[in-house]
Scaffold this motif. Structure first.
Motif, PDB file in Angstrom:
ATOM      1  N   ARG A 822      -5.315   1.672   6.570  1.00 53.57           N
ATOM      2  CA  ARG A 822      -5.342   2.522   5.380  1.00 53.57           C
ATOM      3  C   ARG A 822      -4.492   1.948   4.248  1.00 53.57           C
ATOM      4  NH1 ARG A 822      -3.012   7.533   3.200  1.00 53.57           N
ATOM      5  NH2 ARG A 822      -4.730   8.828   2.379  1.00 53.57           N
ATOM      6  N   LYS A 823      -3.379   1.320   4.599  1.00 54.89           N
ATOM      7  CA  LYS A 823      -2.493   0.775   3.564  1.00 54.89           C
ATOM      8  C   LYS A 823      -3.179  -0.326   2.761  1.00 54.89           C
ATOM      9  CE  LYS A 823      -0.459  -2.331   6.998  1.00 54.89           C
ATOM     10  NZ  LYS A 823       0.757  -2.649   7.785  1.00 54.89           N
ATOM     11  N   PHE A 824      -4.187  -0.982   3.375  1.00 50.35           N
ATOM     12  CA  PHE A 824      -4.919  -2.014   2.648  1.00 50.35           C
ATOM     13  C   PHE A 824      -5.988  -1.423   1.725  1.00 50.35           C
ATOM     14  CE2 PHE A 824      -3.791  -4.279   6.695  1.00 50.35           C
ATOM     15  CZ  PHE A 824      -2.771  -5.030   6.146  1.00 50.35           C
ATOM     16  N   LEU A 825      -6.398  -0.189   1.989  1.00 55.31           N
ATOM     17  CA  LEU A 825      -7.372   0.477   1.126  1.00 55.31           C
ATOM     18  C   LEU A 825      -6.705   1.158  -0.053  1.00 55.31           C
ATOM     19  CD1 LEU A 825      -9.612   2.079   3.906  1.00 55.31           C
ATOM     20  CD2 LEU A 825     -10.148   0.074   2.518  1.00 55.31           C
ATOM     21  N   LEU A 826      -5.410   1.466   0.085  1.00 51.20           N
ATOM     22  CA  LEU A 826      -4.664   2.123  -0.985  1.00 51.20           C
ATOM     23  C   LEU A 826      -4.301   1.134  -2.086  1.00 51.20           C
ATOM     24  CD1 LEU A 826      -2.171   4.215   1.174  1.00 51.20           C
ATOM     25  CD2 LEU A 826      -4.281   5.025   0.129  1.00 51.20           C
ATOM     26  N   LYS A 830       1.894   3.817  -2.091  1.00 54.83           N
ATOM     27  CA  LYS A 830       1.968   3.705  -0.634  1.00 54.83           C
ATOM     28  C   LYS A 830       1.232   2.469  -0.111  1.00 54.83           C
ATOM     29  CE  LYS A 830       3.831   7.894  -0.260  1.00 54.83           C
ATOM     30  NZ  LYS A 830       5.170   8.170   0.309  1.00 54.83           N
ATOM     31  N   ALA A 831       0.673   1.674  -0.993  1.00 57.88           N
ATOM     32  CA  ALA A 831      -0.204   0.565  -0.605  1.00 57.88           C
ATOM     33  C   ALA A 831       0.584  -0.643  -0.116  1.00 57.88           C
ATOM     34  CB  ALA A 831      -1.068   0.161  -1.788  1.00 57.88           C
ATOM     35  N   ASP A 832      -0.114  -1.525   0.575  1.00 57.21           N
ATOM     36  CA  ASP A 832       0.397  -2.860   0.860  1.00 57.21           C
ATOM     37  C   ASP A 832       0.154  -3.686  -0.409  1.00 57.21           C
ATOM     38  OD1 ASP A 832       0.616  -5.592   1.524  1.00 57.21           O
ATOM     39  OD2 ASP A 832       0.158  -5.192   3.625  1.00 57.21           O
ATOM     40  N   LEU A 833       1.206  -3.956  -1.149  1.00 57.28           N
ATOM     41  CA  LEU A 833       1.079  -4.606  -2.451  1.00 57.28           C
ATOM     42  C   LEU A 833       1.276  -6.118  -2.366  1.00 57.28           C
ATOM     43  CD1 LEU A 833       2.997  -1.974  -4.612  1.00 57.28           C
ATOM     44  CD2 LEU A 833       0.531  -2.230  -4.322  1.00 57.28           C
ATOM     45  N   SER A 834       1.280  -6.664  -1.142  1.00 56.38           N
ATOM     46  CA  SER A 834       1.414  -8.103  -0.980  1.00 56.38           C
ATOM     47  C   SER A 834       0.147  -8.805  -1.463  1.00 56.38           C
ATOM     48  CB  SER A 834       1.654  -8.442   0.497  1.00 56.38           C
ATOM     49  OG  SER A 834       0.497  -8.114   1.265  1.00 56.38           O
ATOM     50  N   SER A 835       0.214 -10.108  -1.607  1.00 57.07           N
ATOM     51  CA  SER A 835      -0.966 -10.866  -2.044  1.00 57.07           C
ATOM     52  C   SER A 835      -2.074 -10.754  -1.007  1.00 57.07           C
ATOM     53  CB  SER A 835      -0.597 -12.331  -2.273  1.00 57.07           C
ATOM     54  OG  SER A 835      -0.038 -12.902  -1.087  1.00 57.07           O
ATOM     55  N   ARG A 836      -1.714 -10.700   0.271  1.00 58.76           N
ATOM     56  CA  ARG A 836      -2.723 -10.535   1.324  1.00 58.76           C
ATOM     57  C   ARG A 836      -3.375  -9.162   1.220  1.00 58.76           C
ATOM     58  NH1 ARG A 836      -1.696  -8.468   6.628  1.00 58.76           N
ATOM     59  NH2 ARG A 836      -3.515  -8.691   7.979  1.00 58.76           N
ATOM     60  N   GLY A 837      -2.544  -8.123   1.011  1.00 55.68           N
ATOM     61  CA  GLY A 837      -3.090  -6.773   0.877  1.00 55.68           C
ATOM     62  C   GLY A 837      -4.039  -6.685  -0.300  1.00 55.68           C
ATOM     63  N   LYS A 838      -3.680  -7.322  -1.404  1.00 59.89           N
ATOM     64  CA  LYS A 838      -4.538  -7.319  -2.591  1.00 59.89           C
ATOM     65  C   LYS A 838      -5.853  -8.036  -2.298  1.00 59.89           C
ATOM     66  CE  LYS A 838      -4.186  -8.327  -7.576  1.00 59.89           C
ATOM     67  NZ  LYS A 838      -5.321  -9.212  -7.772  1.00 59.89           N
TER      68      LYS A 838
END
Length: 909
Positions: A822-826, A830-838
């Protein structure tokens, strides 16, 4: 001098109009702009302003007329080298083209576009023209029917055999009263729909009055089969008007009904009588003329019902012998009693005061005893054993007699649905697991039904015992059937109630006649209600196009709550204070303090005026305190009201956009929850609910460009709004109210674009979104394909909630073993704001919520645009997998993209 004064007056009026326009008061701005245009009839500016105001009001026809007038006034200037005038003209032409697209006036849109230079805007509009032309040239009604009948409304379950609820818990209540205003309607026929009909107790209680049509729906063929048997028995009883003068065959029918309706086991001779009714029902399914004239069992459902009846003829008795069922009844009653004591600290009343001994006997032996007029009605040994039975020492009962009963009595086979039993969690098909995991549900207390009857004051006399109470109840229903003879029809439907309701709304009910279907759809997709008839026979030959009352039990708990009720049930309910839909919450009532909190969770709104403006829904004032304990376990009624569609009575465009973004994020990225919980809130709706909502808003008068701009923004891959995916469970009213104080941020919608654009193309082809969606991301309908993929292994554990989505994902960016995704969809705080998450959000996955699961073959079927599928199928890093949307973890190992099969173009499969 006069000309200069007129110009100054016009400019002053335009300034006033512009101030009103900026504040969103478009209706007030229109007369001001009109006066400005009258003051300076050769000036294009006030007419251009007028066109803009009309556009914002959704008055596209008058907007186009104003655009044409303003363009003609500008034409002499734009023909020169005046760049400003040329830009103004192009702006007018773009507005005129958009207005034409929003009313599907495609020839006009094309003519205007020819006068414009190529740009991103014109490219989107030209594509939109082509897509709307295909929709107009196609079979919109056929495509809509295909959509409604084929695409699921909810995310699938992996263990997706629905549970069989053979016995209800409601107090039997009629959907109308003796002096009910609905009986004084001008319509000759009153229509009711019962969703999740179960044991049909509320149907039986409602049968009284003038001319009636009852539609009864259940997702289990077993429930419908059982109700058909009950109706056949009641029909036999109805042939005699007096309970004191029953003939032998009618008394036999009542005894058979007594055991079939209430008991887990029955005497052998009653079992054989039940088998006679089963054979009669099977014969009638082969020959419709054999059914009573009041009973309409459409051909569409007959095979499924016949299959259940065949199981009840022998297979169920063999698999569930009497002793096993009797002992299970004892065990489950003990467990229920113990749990009740632990919860409340006391037992409470378990039987009417004249039935205590019978209840204790049932609890100790699993045998529902029968006596009539104070006389036992069984064999000598059982009668004597019952007479000697000591409620205070139930363990002293004669064990040898019970062993004899296990041989002489039979299982009530109507309580068993083998499909459900053989698909319960933990069963692998072996006899060993069958013994421990396949016991049928006999948790119900038959005596509770008698107490419910007493609550309703149905005239059940005291002091006569259980059988006499039930005899009076059954006979009162049979008497109503006799009185209504020739004036009522019971139409049975097997399936999801929301599917049936939507089929009724759009006239695509498979078993209803073509003639009837042609009458069902009126302006804006609303039911075209038939004129009343004076002839009962003519009335009964017509299927209802809308219902006076719709009883949904607690089905909304499982299929989307208030949102599904407002989208499916309310539009096929007559307007007014005497028609309504009604439902309760039984899955998790402790989580909702008031109906406002319940509605807020499912709709993202709680204000009654907003609900009236967006759904034309009005709640009946409660008959009990709003903050009473477990208030949502009570039935709540919603009326469909004639709300105004005048612009001033709609919610504002900023409010609508904020809500649509909020609801999109809630549907697409549900709050993370436990995968199993006693009061788990379901988030079952897939993205078809969002598309249906947009169709609904357009139907009730919201300007097309308001809705289209939200959809275009989502399809662009990025939205800017103050809404966030939900952070509370259930969604807190304060979270919604505090949204306005948040900062507007950009949020990525890329993972959902592939599915949403596919669905929008399908709905547009069906004529259900007949306006311009200005996005180059919307695919041509020929690009929409149907696909399937078969999985090697998908665990069945914790798999009975509709919380599964199909993901196409880049395994290098998002390894299958990842914890909650879910953190990768946000994209919020609350999101994963790393370059990988983006990277995962923007290009690493496609979420598909609209798909079917075929459990036996472990095959997923889904609908998607071909260009997206082909863009990832060549990448060896990509693969399809099934993930959960409660705890957002993977359910099983992924397959390769090469395993995905193309089943062809959707409209040609």
């Amino acid at each position: 001098m006069a000309v200069q004064e007129a110009v100054r007056s016009s400019e002053e009026l335009r300034k006033q109009g512009n101030e009103l326009y900026k504040r969103g008061k478009f209706e007030d701005a229109v007369p001001v702009y009109k006066r400005a245009a009258e003051s300076a009839p050769t000036d294009a500016a006030p007419v251009s302003n007028l066109a803009a105001a009309y556009f914002e009001l959704g008055q596209y026809d008058v907007c186009m007329a104003a655009c044409k007038t303003a363009s003609e006034l500008l034409a002499p200037q734009s023909g020169s080298t005046d760049a400003v005038a040329l830009a103004k003209l192009q702006k007018l032409l773009i507005r005129e083209a958009k207005a034409a697209l929003n009313t599907a006036q495609l020839d006009r849109a094309e003519r205007v576009l020819l006068a414009l230079p190529a740009s991103e805007d014109t490219a989107a509009m030209e594509k939109c023209v082509g897509q709307l032309r295909k929709a107009q040239a196609g079979d919109a009604k056929g495509v809509l029917s295909k959509l409604i009948l084929e695409l699921p409304r909810c995310k699938p379950m992996i263990r997706n055999v629905p549970e069989y609820f053979h016995f209800g818990h409601d107090t039997p209540e009629s959907l109308y009263g003796v002096n009910d205003e609905v009986l004084r309607t001008e319509r000759k026929k009153i229509s009711f729909l019962f969703g999740g009909i179960g044991d049909a107790r509320n149907l039986h209680r409602t049968m009284d009055g003038k001319c009636f049509h009852f539609t009864v729906v259940d997702h289990k063929p077993a429930a419908i089969a059982r109700d058909i048997l009950v109706l056949l028995m009641l029909d036999e009883i109805s042939k005699n008007a007096s309970v004191h003068a029953l003939e032998d065959n009618q008394m036999i029918a009542i005894i058979c009904l007594y055991y079939t309706y209430l008991a887990p086991i029955m005497p052998d001779w009653v079992y054989h009588m039940l088998q006679t009714y089963i054979a009669k029902a099977m014969s009638a399914l082969e020959s419709p003329a054999e059914f009573p004239t009041f009973l309409d069992v459409p051909q569409l459902y007959r095979a499924g019902v016949s299959s259940i009846l065949r199981e009840w003829q022998s297979e169920v008795q063999e698999e569930y012998p009497t002793k096993r069922v009797r002992l299970e009844a004892i065990r489950q009653r003990l467990r229920d009693r113990t749990q009740r004591t632990l919860r409340t600290g006391k037992l409470g009343l378990e039987a009417p005061k004249d039935c205590e001994k019978q209840e204790a006997f049932y609890r100790a032996t699993g045998v529902l005893f029968m006596e009539f007029g104070g006389k036992p009605m069984h064999g000598t040994q059982l009668n004597a054993a019952y007479s000697e039975f000591d409620e205070k020492s139930p363990d002293t009962f004669n064990a040898e007699l019970l062993e004899g009963l296990d041989t002489a009595w039979r299982t009530n086979v109507t309580l068993v649905d083998l499909e459900w039993q053989r698909n319960r969690e933990g069963w692998d098909g072996s006899p060993e697991t069958a013994a421990s995991h396949m016991d049928i549900n006999v948790l119900h207390n038959p005596f509770e039904f008698a107490m419910k009857l007493a609550e309703e004051r149905t005239g059940m006399s005291e002091g006569e015992g259980m059988f006499h109470r039930m005899l009076n109840w059954f006979h009162s229903v049979a008497r109503a059937m006799k009185q209504l003879q020739g004036r009522y029809k019971i139409e049975v439907c097997v399936g999801d109630v929301n599917s049936v309701l939507e089929q009724v709304r759009y006239g695509v009910v498979g078993h209803r006649s073509d003639q009837q279907n042609a009458k069902t759809t009126g302006v804006g997709g609303q039911p075209a209600l038939a004129a009343p008839s004076d002839l009962h026979t003519e009335e009964l030959s017509e299927y209802p196009l809308a219902y006076d009352r719709i009883h949904l039990s607690n089905i909304p708990d499982y299929v989307g709550g208030s949102l599904s009720s407002f989208l499916y049930a309310l539009p096929v309910t007559y307007t007014g204070d005497f028609s309504y839909i009604t439902s309760c919450c039984l899955r998790n009532p402790p989580l909702f303090r008031t109906p406002r909190h319940f509605t807020n969770e499912y709709v993202g709104l709680s204000d009654s005026s907003d609900l009236a403006k967006l759904f034309h829904a009005k709640m009946e004032p409660l008959q009990f305190p709003e903050d009473a304990p477990l208030v949502m376990s009570e039935y709540i009624q919603w009326h469909r009201c004639d709300s105004s569609t005048n612009f001033a009575d709609l919610i504002s465009r900023p409010e609508l956009e904020a809500w649509l973004y909020r609801l999109f994020l809630k549907l697409a990225i549900p709050k993370e929850r436990k995968s199993r919980d006693f009061v788990l809130i379901y988030s079952p709706l897939n993205l078809t609910a969002y598309v249906r909502l947009c169709n609904h808003l357009h139907d009730i008068g919201y300007p097309a460009h308001w809705i289209g701009s939200v959809l275009s923004s989502i399809l662009s891959g990025t939205i800017t709004c103050k809404a966030r995916p939900p952070r509370s469970d259930p969604l807190d009213i304060l979270e919604v109210q505090n949204e306005a104080r948040r900062e507007a941020i950009e949020q990525c919608t890329a993972p959902f674009v592939a599915e949403l654009s596919t669905l929008l193309s399908m709905w547009q082809q069906a004529g259900a979104l007949p306006f311009g969606i200005l996005s180059t991301a919307l695919p041509d309908i020929e690009l929409v394909h149907k696909y399937s993929v078969t999985f090697d292994a998908i665990p069945d554990l914790v798999a009975e909630t509709p919380s599964f989505v199909l993901l196409l994902f880049d395994a290098e960016l998002l390894p299958p073993g990842s914890n909650s995704i879910r953190k990768f969809l946000l994209s919020d705080e609350k999101a994963d704001l790393s370059s990988r998450g983006k990277a995962i959000r923007e290009r690493g996955l496609h979420v598909i919520s609209t798909w079917d699961w075929h459990r036996g073959s472990k095959t997923a079927t889904f609908w998607l645009r071909r260009d997206v599928l082909e863009s990832v199928i060549s990448g060896h890093r990509w693969g399809p997998a099934i993930w959960r949307t409660d705890n957002w973890t993977i359910q099983g190992m992924p397959q390769r993209m090469e395993d995905v099969r193309d089943l062809g173009v959707w409209l040609q499969d």
